[in-house]
Design a protein around this motif. Sequence first.
Motif: not given
Length: 59
Positions: A1-23
């Motif tokens: 998850m951290d690698e995906l965030i660091a790569s900034d491949r989904l900027p502004g997406s609600r999906l990344v913080p949603t998955v991170r929050g659930e985890l």
Amino acid sequence: MDELIASDRLPGSRLVPTVRGELLARLGRRPEARAELELAARLCATNANAQCCCAKRPR
């Protein structure tokens, strides 16, 4: 998850913080989970999606 965030491949997406929050919630890290899900709610394009994110927030 951290690698995906660091790569900034989904900027502004609600999906990344949603998955991170659930985890984080599953790990019992409630304050961090709540912050991520609140961020996801702010990034939602529709009110229905925002309400879904808010409903997932740990209390």
